[in-house]
Design a protein around this motif. Structure first.
Motif, PDB file in Angstrom:
ATOM      1  N   GLU A 160       0.808  -1.216   0.000  1.00 34.76           N
ATOM      2  CA  GLU A 160       0.000   0.000   0.000  1.00 34.76           C
ATOM      3  C   GLU A 160       0.846   1.274   0.000  1.00 34.76           C
ATOM      4  O   GLU A 160       0.350   2.363  -0.301  1.00 34.76           O
ATOM      5  CB  GLU A 160      -0.928   0.021   1.221  1.00 34.76           C
ATOM      6  N   ASN A 161       2.137   1.149   0.285  1.00 33.71           N
ATOM      7  CA  ASN A 161       2.995   2.329   0.382  1.00 33.71           C
ATOM      8  C   ASN A 161       3.856   2.574  -0.846  1.00 33.71           C
ATOM      9  O   ASN A 161       4.342   3.694  -1.035  1.00 33.71           O
ATOM     10  CB  ASN A 161       3.914   2.204   1.608  1.00 33.71           C
ATOM     11  N   GLY A 162       4.071   1.554  -1.674  1.00 38.80           N
ATOM     12  CA  GLY A 162       4.927   1.754  -2.827  1.00 38.80           C
ATOM     13  C   GLY A 162       5.193   0.476  -3.592  1.00 38.80           C
ATOM     14  O   GLY A 162       4.603  -0.578  -3.325  1.00 38.80           O
ATOM     15  N   VAL A 163       6.102   0.582  -4.578  1.00 39.12           N
ATOM     16  CA  VAL A 163       6.438  -0.528  -5.464  1.00 39.12           C
ATOM     17  C   VAL A 163       7.956  -0.708  -5.484  1.00 39.12           C
ATOM     18  O   VAL A 163       8.696   0.267  -5.645  1.00 39.12           O
ATOM     19  CB  VAL A 163       5.967  -0.272  -6.915  1.00 39.12           C
ATOM     20  N   GLU A 164       8.404  -1.943  -5.335  1.00 36.29           N
ATOM     21  CA  GLU A 164       9.816  -2.249  -5.501  1.00 36.29           C
ATOM     22  C   GLU A 164       9.980  -2.970  -6.827  1.00 36.29           C
ATOM     23  O   GLU A 164       9.372  -4.025  -7.055  1.00 36.29           O
ATOM     24  CB  GLU A 164      10.328  -3.108  -4.346  1.00 36.29           C
ATOM     25  N   ILE A 165      10.795  -2.381  -7.719  1.00 36.87           N
ATOM     26  CA  ILE A 165      10.979  -2.922  -9.054  1.00 36.87           C
ATOM     27  C   ILE A 165      12.342  -3.595  -9.122  1.00 36.87           C
ATOM     28  O   ILE A 165      13.350  -3.017  -8.705  1.00 36.87           O
ATOM     29  CB  ILE A 165      10.882  -1.807 -10.124  1.00 36.87           C
ATOM     30  N   HIS A 166      12.362  -4.824  -9.651  1.00 40.30           N
ATOM     31  CA  HIS A 166      13.590  -5.620  -9.676  1.00 40.30           C
ATOM     32  C   HIS A 166      14.137  -5.717 -11.102  1.00 40.30           C
ATOM     33  O   HIS A 166      13.383  -5.882 -12.069  1.00 40.30           O
ATOM     34  CB  HIS A 166      13.321  -7.024  -9.136  1.00 40.30           C
ATOM     35  N   PHE A 167      15.464  -5.637 -11.205  1.00 36.84           N
ATOM     36  CA  PHE A 167      16.159  -5.713 -12.487  1.00 36.84           C
ATOM     37  C   PHE A 167      17.227  -6.796 -12.442  1.00 36.84           C
ATOM     38  O   PHE A 167      17.646  -7.229 -11.376  1.00 36.84           O
ATOM     39  CB  PHE A 167      16.800  -4.358 -12.819  1.00 36.84           C
ATOM     40  N   ASP A 168      17.667  -7.207 -13.634  1.00 37.79           N
ATOM     41  CA  ASP A 168      18.806  -8.124 -13.727  1.00 37.79           C
ATOM     42  C   ASP A 168      19.989  -7.588 -12.923  1.00 37.79           C
ATOM     43  O   ASP A 168      20.170  -6.377 -12.801  1.00 37.79           O
ATOM     44  CB  ASP A 168      19.242  -8.246 -15.196  1.00 37.79           C
ATOM     45  N   GLY A 169      20.796  -8.486 -12.419  1.00 42.18           N
ATOM     46  CA  GLY A 169      21.982  -8.063 -11.680  1.00 42.18           C
ATOM     47  C   GLY A 169      21.692  -7.682 -10.254  1.00 42.18           C
ATOM     48  O   GLY A 169      22.470  -6.945  -9.630  1.00 42.18           O
ATOM     49  N   GLU A 170      20.559  -8.158  -9.733  1.00 44.13           N
ATOM     50  CA  GLU A 170      20.169  -7.903  -8.335  1.00 44.13           C
ATOM     51  C   GLU A 170      20.036  -6.409  -8.036  1.00 44.13           C
ATOM     52  O   GLU A 170      20.295  -5.954  -6.925  1.00 44.13           O
ATOM     53  CB  GLU A 170      21.180  -8.555  -7.372  1.00 44.13           C
ATOM     54  N   LYS A 171      19.603  -5.640  -9.051  1.00 43.98           N
ATOM     55  CA  LYS A 171      19.344  -4.218  -8.849  1.00 43.98           C
ATOM     56  C   LYS A 171      17.853  -4.021  -8.569  1.00 43.98           C
ATOM     57  O   LYS A 171      17.012  -4.674  -9.190  1.00 43.98           O
ATOM     58  CB  LYS A 171      19.752  -3.414 -10.091  1.00 43.98           C
ATOM     59  N   SER A 172      17.528  -3.122  -7.652  1.00 40.13           N
ATOM     60  CA  SER A 172      16.135  -2.811  -7.329  1.00 40.13           C
ATOM     61  C   SER A 172      15.996  -1.315  -7.087  1.00 40.13           C
ATOM     62  O   SER A 172      16.943  -0.650  -6.649  1.00 40.13           O
ATOM     63  CB  SER A 172      15.669  -3.575  -6.086  1.00 40.13           C
ATOM     64  N   VAL A 173      14.817  -0.790  -7.384  1.00 43.93           N
ATOM     65  CA  VAL A 173      14.496   0.603  -7.062  1.00 43.93           C
ATOM     66  C   VAL A 173      13.100   0.637  -6.439  1.00 43.93           C
ATOM     67  O   VAL A 173      12.305  -0.298  -6.597  1.00 43.93           O
ATOM     68  CB  VAL A 173      14.538   1.524  -8.302  1.00 43.93           C
ATOM     69  N   TYR A 174      12.816   1.727  -5.763  1.00 45.08           N
ATOM     70  CA  TYR A 174      11.531   1.879  -5.077  1.00 45.08           C
ATOM     71  C   TYR A 174      10.845   3.135  -5.592  1.00 45.08           C
ATOM     72  O   TYR A 174      11.492   4.161  -5.809  1.00 45.08           O
ATOM     73  CB  TYR A 174      11.756   1.975  -3.568  1.00 45.08           C
ATOM     74  N   ALA A 175       9.531   3.064  -5.812  1.00 44.52           N
ATOM     75  CA  ALA A 175       8.783   4.214  -6.324  1.00 44.52           C
ATOM     76  C   ALA A 175       7.363   4.205  -5.770  1.00 44.52           C
ATOM     77  O   ALA A 175       6.882   3.183  -5.251  1.00 44.52           O
ATOM     78  CB  ALA A 175       8.753   4.185  -7.853  1.00 44.52           C
ATOM     79  N   ASP A 176       6.706   5.347  -5.900  1.00 50.32           N
ATOM     80  CA  ASP A 176       5.297   5.449  -5.483  1.00 50.32           C
ATOM     81  C   ASP A 176       4.369   4.835  -6.535  1.00 50.32           C
ATOM     82  O   ASP A 176       3.273   4.377  -6.225  1.00 50.32           O
ATOM     83  CB  ASP A 176       4.912   6.918  -5.280  1.00 50.32           C
ATOM     84  N   LEU A 177       4.822   4.865  -7.802  1.00 49.89           N
ATOM     85  CA  LEU A 177       4.023   4.352  -8.911  1.00 49.89           C
ATOM     86  C   LEU A 177       4.954   3.749  -9.947  1.00 49.89           C
ATOM     87  O   LEU A 177       5.999   4.316 -10.251  1.00 49.89           O
ATOM     88  CB  LEU A 177       3.199   5.483  -9.554  1.00 49.89           C
ATOM     89  N   LEU A 178       4.544   2.612 -10.505  1.00 47.86           N
ATOM     90  CA  LEU A 178       5.254   1.970 -11.611  1.00 47.86           C
ATOM     91  C   LEU A 178       4.364   2.020 -12.850  1.00 47.86           C
ATOM     92  O   LEU A 178       3.195   1.619 -12.818  1.00 47.86           O
ATOM     93  CB  LEU A 178       5.577   0.512 -11.264  1.00 47.86           C
ATOM     94  N   ILE A 179       4.937   2.520 -13.952  1.00 52.18           N
ATOM     95  CA  ILE A 179       4.232   2.554 -15.237  1.00 52.18           C
ATOM     96  C   ILE A 179       4.939   1.584 -16.182  1.00 52.18           C
ATOM     97  O   ILE A 179       6.128   1.733 -16.478  1.00 52.18           O
ATOM     98  CB  ILE A 179       4.227   3.963 -15.852  1.00 52.18           C
ATOM     99  N   GLY A 180       4.214   0.584 -16.659  1.00 55.18           N
ATOM    100  CA  GLY A 180       4.749  -0.351 -17.641  1.00 55.18           C
ATOM    101  C   GLY A 180       4.539   0.203 -19.039  1.00 55.18           C
ATOM    102  O   GLY A 180       3.410   0.237 -19.534  1.00 55.18           O
ATOM    103  N   ALA A 181       5.634   0.650 -19.666  1.00 58.43           N
ATOM    104  CA  ALA A 181       5.600   1.129 -21.051  1.00 58.43           C
ATOM    105  C   ALA A 181       6.565   0.274 -21.867  1.00 58.43           C
ATOM    106  O   ALA A 181       7.313   0.770 -22.701  1.00 58.43           O
ATOM    107  CB  ALA A 181       5.989   2.605 -21.107  1.00 58.43           C
ATOM    108  N   ASP A 182       6.516  -1.027 -21.600  1.00 62.02           N
ATOM    109  CA  ASP A 182       7.519  -1.955 -22.128  1.00 62.02           C
ATOM    110  C   ASP A 182       7.000  -2.839 -23.253  1.00 62.02           C
ATOM    111  O   ASP A 182       7.487  -3.954 -23.466  1.00 62.02           O
ATOM    112  CB  ASP A 182       8.125  -2.794 -21.001  1.00 62.02           C
ATOM    113  N   GLY A 183       6.014  -2.343 -24.004  1.00 61.84           N
ATOM    114  CA  GLY A 183       5.675  -2.942 -25.282  1.00 61.84           C
ATOM    115  C   GLY A 183       4.787  -4.168 -25.239  1.00 61.84           C
ATOM    116  O   GLY A 183       4.268  -4.569 -24.197  1.00 61.84           O
TER     117      GLY A 183
END
Length: 404
Positions: free
Chosen positions: A153-176
């Motif tokens: 309810e507080n945010g989104v943690e987005i995971h990437f290759d290489g064990e990288k992650s970021v945190y945001a209030d909103l995630l927008i999927g514009a990935d085709g």
């Protein structure tokens, strides 16, 4: 004025937005939301921006959407649409040819006269570069392939290759069309092959027909070809063929041999542009779409562009509806008291319209091959022309409130 409304006018409803995908849709969304003071970060799986993509048409509805977007930090720069006009090619005259090279019909376009914006042809790569130039380079993160996300309810943690992650209030999927964000939300699997195979490339080449026309359409037997002047001395050629089943070639040389074989009986002026294309620059693949969704958002995650509404390219509306999405998302953020209200409004404004355009695009793709089921009586054709006129007005006359 109520307290919620006062708060939303003085402060963005979210502070940080992560966008997955740095194609034209993701970049346009970043431009739109940054103009409201939101911290936007864009994550792209490619290791670098490189010349890629096809030639495409920017129609009045897409250009009007871009024209309505303020650009944070670029007050003295030309507008996005003006820059695109100098980077692409305004289409004033088009021609329909048969495969022998004979002219069947010519047309002077009336987009500017009827809708206030022209039809503009441009290389996808140039479009991407123009949009990226309106953003600080440090907010675009290349070599970030998204592999999933988790939200609460507080945010989104987005995971990437290489064990990288970021945190945001909103995630927008514009990935085709093959969106990992959409797949994580709804688990649909692979997109639908719609029975149309495609070969395309953009090369430095001046076609002889560009002396009189900016767009050439060649109609064959359940096969067709577009030759587009996309500006800067570049030509985009696109060939599609009806094929109930599809298979991919095993090498670049095989791809080129295959498309030249398909065009064996075509006039040399059409084959020449393919002959001039290095084999490794020819893209071969199936045309796919997905069924419309009844919702694009869950919690703090939403979709935009081809991730939300992938469509057949017959009407050239993929990029244009994506720019509508970006503009409308910005408006919903501006007009809403909280994130949930904004995303609900975004879906209400966008889902029904894009659903109709998706359906018409799929129908249009089959009509290229004379496979539609409409009877060819004079009365039916006249009625269809009237319906098309009404549809085109509804489609192209999209007027963002900021410029209406």
């Amino acid at each position: 004025m109520n307290t919620n409304l006062t708060q939303k006018l003085s402060k963005p409803i979210v502070e940080k937005v992560a966008i997955v995908g740095a194609g034209p849709g993701g970049l346009a969304a970043a431009i739109a939301l940054r103009s409201q003071g939101i911290d936007v970060q864009v994550y792209e799986k490619a290791q670098e921006f490189r010349p890629a993509g096809t030639g495409l048409g920017l129609a009045p509805n897409g250009l009007s959407s871009l024209d309505a977007m303020p650009t944070a930090g670029c007050a003295n720069a030309p507008g996005i649409v003006e820059t695109l006009k100098s980077s692409g090619c305004e289409v004033h005259h088009t021609v329909l040819k048969n495969i022998q090279g004979e002219t069947l019909r010519t047309n002077a376009t009336k987009y500017l006269e009827n809708y206030g914006q022209p039809l503009l042809t441009i290389w996808w790569y140039r479009l991407q570069q123009v949009l990226a130039s309106r953003l600080p380079s440090e907010i675009i993160h290349l070599n970030h392939r998204c592999i999933g996300f988790e939200q609460d309810e507080n945010g989104v943690e987005i995971h990437f290759d290489g064990e990288k992650s970021v945190y945001a209030d909103l995630l927008i999927g514009a990935d085709g069309v093959n969106s990992i964000i959409r797949e994580t939300l709804f688990g649909e699997g692979k997109p639908n092959y719609i029975g149309s195979m495609c070969w395309r490339a953009v090369i430095k080449y001046h076609h002889e027909l560009f002396n009189d026309y900016e767009l050439v359409f060649v109609k064959g037997n359940q096969q067709f070809m577009y030759i587009l002047n996309v500006g800067g001395g570049y030509t985009s050629w696109i060939s599609r063929k009806f094929s109930p089943e599809y298979s991919l070639s095993h090498s670049a040389d095989e791809v080129k041999f295959r498309i030249l074989h398909e065009l064996a009986d075509w006039d040399e002026s059409f084959r020449a542009v393919v002959e001039a294309t290095p084999a490794e620059q020819i893209w071969e693949g199936p045309i796919c779409d997905r069924p419309p969704l009844t919702q694009w958002s869950q919690g703090r995650v939403t979709l935009l562009g081809d991730a939300a509404h992938p469509m057949a390219p017959a009407m050239g509306q993929g990029a244009n509806t994506t720019f509508e999405d970006a503009y409308e998302l910005r408006e919903c953020f501006s007009d809403s008291a909280n994130l949930q209200e904004a995303l609900t409004s975004y879906e209400q404004r966008r889902i029904e319209r894009t659903k109709i355009i998706q359906a018409r695009s799929a129908l249009g793709e089959m009509r290229y091959y004379d496979l539609d089921t409409v009877a060819s009586t004079g009365q039916t054709q006249q009625r269809q022309m009237t319906l098309n006129d009404d549809f085109h007005k509804w489609l192209y006359d999209f007027k963002p409130s900021a410029i209406s």
